[in-house]
Design a protein around this motif. Structure first.
Motif, PDB file in Angstrom:
ATOM      1  N   VAL A  17       0.755  -1.097   0.113  1.00 35.99           N
ATOM      2  CA  VAL A  17       0.041   0.244  -0.001  1.00 35.99           C
ATOM      3  C   VAL A  17       0.837   1.199  -0.006  1.00 35.99           C
ATOM      4  O   VAL A  17       1.557   1.314   1.062  1.00 35.99           O
ATOM      5  CB  VAL A  17      -1.069  -0.162   1.203  1.00 35.99           C
ATOM      6  N   PRO A  18       0.762   2.143  -1.118  1.00 33.31           N
ATOM      7  CA  PRO A  18       1.715   3.120  -1.192  1.00 33.31           C
ATOM      8  C   PRO A  18       1.125   4.119  -0.177  1.00 33.31           C
ATOM      9  O   PRO A  18       0.011   4.482  -0.101  1.00 33.31           O
ATOM     10  CB  PRO A  18       1.479   3.813  -2.552  1.00 33.31           C
ATOM     11  N   VAL A  19       1.865   5.034   0.610  1.00 30.89           N
ATOM     12  CA  VAL A  19       1.453   6.142   1.331  1.00 30.89           C
ATOM     13  C   VAL A  19       2.665   7.095   1.620  1.00 30.89           C
ATOM     14  O   VAL A  19       4.035   6.517   1.736  1.00 30.89           O
ATOM     15  CB  VAL A  19       1.240   5.772   2.726  1.00 30.89           C
ATOM     16  N   ASP A  20       2.562   8.371   1.390  1.00 37.80           N
ATOM     17  CA  ASP A  20       3.590   9.334   1.276  1.00 37.80           C
ATOM     18  C   ASP A  20       4.769   8.866   0.369  1.00 37.80           C
ATOM     19  O   ASP A  20       4.700   8.864  -0.646  1.00 37.80           O
ATOM     20  CB  ASP A  20       4.253   9.780   2.677  1.00 37.80           C
ATOM     21  N   ASP A  21       6.107   8.922   0.970  1.00 38.83           N
ATOM     22  CA  ASP A  21       7.247   8.355   0.228  1.00 38.83           C
ATOM     23  C   ASP A  21       7.481   7.044   0.152  1.00 38.83           C
ATOM     24  O   ASP A  21       8.735   6.333  -0.058  1.00 38.83           O
ATOM     25  CB  ASP A  21       8.349   9.099   0.669  1.00 38.83           C
ATOM     26  N   VAL A  26       0.774  -5.288   3.564  1.00 40.33           N
ATOM     27  CA  VAL A  26      -0.280  -5.464   4.209  1.00 40.33           C
ATOM     28  C   VAL A  26      -0.880  -7.032   4.000  1.00 40.33           C
ATOM     29  O   VAL A  26      -0.711  -7.288   2.604  1.00 40.33           O
ATOM     30  CB  VAL A  26      -1.394  -4.148   3.669  1.00 40.33           C
ATOM     31  N   THR A  27      -1.556  -7.367   4.987  1.00 37.13           N
ATOM     32  CA  THR A  27      -2.184  -8.622   4.687  1.00 37.13           C
ATOM     33  C   THR A  27      -3.749  -8.232   5.364  1.00 37.13           C
ATOM     34  O   THR A  27      -3.911  -7.932   6.314  1.00 37.13           O
ATOM     35  CB  THR A  27      -1.951  -9.773   5.484  1.00 37.13           C
ATOM     36  N   ASP A  28      -4.794  -8.678   4.580  1.00 38.16           N
ATOM     37  CA  ASP A  28      -6.026  -8.515   4.726  1.00 38.16           C
ATOM     38  C   ASP A  28      -7.002  -9.906   4.341  1.00 38.16           C
ATOM     39  O   ASP A  28      -6.772 -10.501   3.203  1.00 38.16           O
ATOM     40  CB  ASP A  28      -6.771  -7.432   3.861  1.00 38.16           C
ATOM     41  N   ALA A  84       3.065  10.109  11.362  1.00 38.86           N
ATOM     42  CA  ALA A  84       3.170   9.476  10.224  1.00 38.86           C
ATOM     43  C   ALA A  84       2.709   7.943  10.316  1.00 38.86           C
ATOM     44  O   ALA A  84       1.875   7.496   9.552  1.00 38.86           O
ATOM     45  CB  ALA A  84       4.608   9.102   9.614  1.00 38.86           C
ATOM     46  N   ALA A  85       2.989   7.183  11.429  1.00 36.81           N
ATOM     47  CA  ALA A  85       2.199   6.238  11.988  1.00 36.81           C
ATOM     48  C   ALA A  85       0.769   6.382  11.893  1.00 36.81           C
ATOM     49  O   ALA A  85       0.013   5.240  11.700  1.00 36.81           O
ATOM     50  CB  ALA A  85       2.805   5.943  13.235  1.00 36.81           C
ATOM     51  N   ASP A  90      -4.892   5.399   8.334  1.00 32.68           N
ATOM     52  CA  ASP A  90      -5.761   5.776   7.250  1.00 32.68           C
ATOM     53  C   ASP A  90      -5.489   5.482   5.856  1.00 32.68           C
ATOM     54  O   ASP A  90      -6.307   5.054   5.095  1.00 32.68           O
ATOM     55  CB  ASP A  90      -5.827   7.489   7.330  1.00 32.68           C
ATOM     56  N   ALA A  91      -4.327   5.309   5.562  1.00 31.46           N
ATOM     57  CA  ALA A  91      -3.941   5.064   4.286  1.00 31.46           C
ATOM     58  C   ALA A  91      -4.352   3.442   4.099  1.00 31.46           C
ATOM     59  O   ALA A  91      -4.661   3.073   3.090  1.00 31.46           O
ATOM     60  CB  ALA A  91      -2.300   5.259   4.098  1.00 31.46           C
TER      61      ALA A  91
END
Length: 272
Positions: A17-21, A26-28, A84-85, A90-91
């Motif tokens: 999952v991209p977020v910021d830089d 992720v596992t769902d 950031a955490a 949210d991301a």
């Protein structure tokens, strides 16, 4: 969002999952069950939750991820701050199409969960805080020096373990800075108002004994800071005080953590 693989369970998704830089692994497990987002200890990985996930079983939707530069796959970042955490929660939720979720966090993750729950009452079904988010002024100049010395001392062998995902791809200074920031955020005048403002159900699972870097009864004195919180906010309760210490609680007392999640899920706020 990029997809890397699927497990033998066809509905389970794993990917980046991209977020910021950066990008987070992720596992769902997907499915119609209550979404639970698992927030790791400061330098831990999503694998720490496997016993809790197994105990709850397939009727729940489990979303785990590795924070920035943690685990084997999550990428490095220029920003390892606490804010950031919180943004990363949210991301991950946005990427997985989840609007409302139940949060469970251990140690550092408990503080992230508390802040997110306080800021997003309409989206948070409740939270379980595992031996973390205790308002207590444990950071002073001497403790800050102890923290920096500890991470410098460990810096020679941590790179050797990075290929396994056990240690983060962060410098000793970055890890120390993160831990010191946590100390500042944990001060009673900082964390106390956050906890006082929470309006969703919160349950604590509290460990016993020491944690990495603590001495004597330091950790128990820190945990005692929770008493005033539960007296002030009726939404916050202690679900269990367990025998396991801070580092072993998810391994030895996973059933107590799962029971606390069931307790929160059973409340009318969640609608079950």
């Amino acid at each position: 969002m990029t997809k890397n693989s699927t497990s033998a369970t066809s509905s389970q998704w794993t990917g980046m999952v991209p977020v910021d830089d950066t990008a987070l692994a992720v596992t769902d497990t997907d499915g119609p069950g209550i979404p639970v987002v698992y927030l790791n200890g400061q330098f831990a990985t999503q694998g720490y939750w496997r016993r809790v996930v197994a105990e709850l079983g397939t009727t729940w939707r489990h979303i785990t991820y590795d924070e920035r530069a943690r685990g084997r796959k999550s990428k490095r970042s220029a920003d390892y701050s606490f804010e950031a955490a919180v943004r990363d929660v949210d991301a991950v939720l946005a990427a997985r199409g989840v609007d409302r979720a139940l949060l469970v966090g251990w140690s550092y993750g408990a503080v992230v969960a508390a802040h997110w729950a306080g800021r997003n009452p309409e989206r948070c079904l409740g939270a379980v805080l595992v031996d973390g988010a205790f308002p207590y002024d444990w950071l002073d100049e001497a403790m800050e020096q102890r923290i920096r010395k500890l991470f410098r001392r460990m810096s020679w062998f941590m790179p050797l373990l990075r290929p396994t995902g056990i240690t983060p791809r962060m410098t000793a200074e970055e890890q120390a800075d993160s831990n010191i920031e946590l100390g500042r955020l944990s001060r009673e005048r900082e964390l106390g108002p956050v906890l006082d403002g929470i309006t969703v159900p919160v349950r604590y699972v509290v460990a016993s004994g020491t944690s990495l870097g603590s001495r004597g009864d330091e950790q128990e004195r820190i945990r005692a800071g929770l008493d005033a919180v539960t007296a002030r906010n009726p939404n916050i309760r202690i679900s269990a005080k367990v025998a396991g210490n801070h580092g072993a609680i998810l391994r030895k007392d996973f059933r107590a953590v799962a029971d606390a999640l069931r307790e929160v899920a059973a409340l009318d706020h969640v609608g079950r």
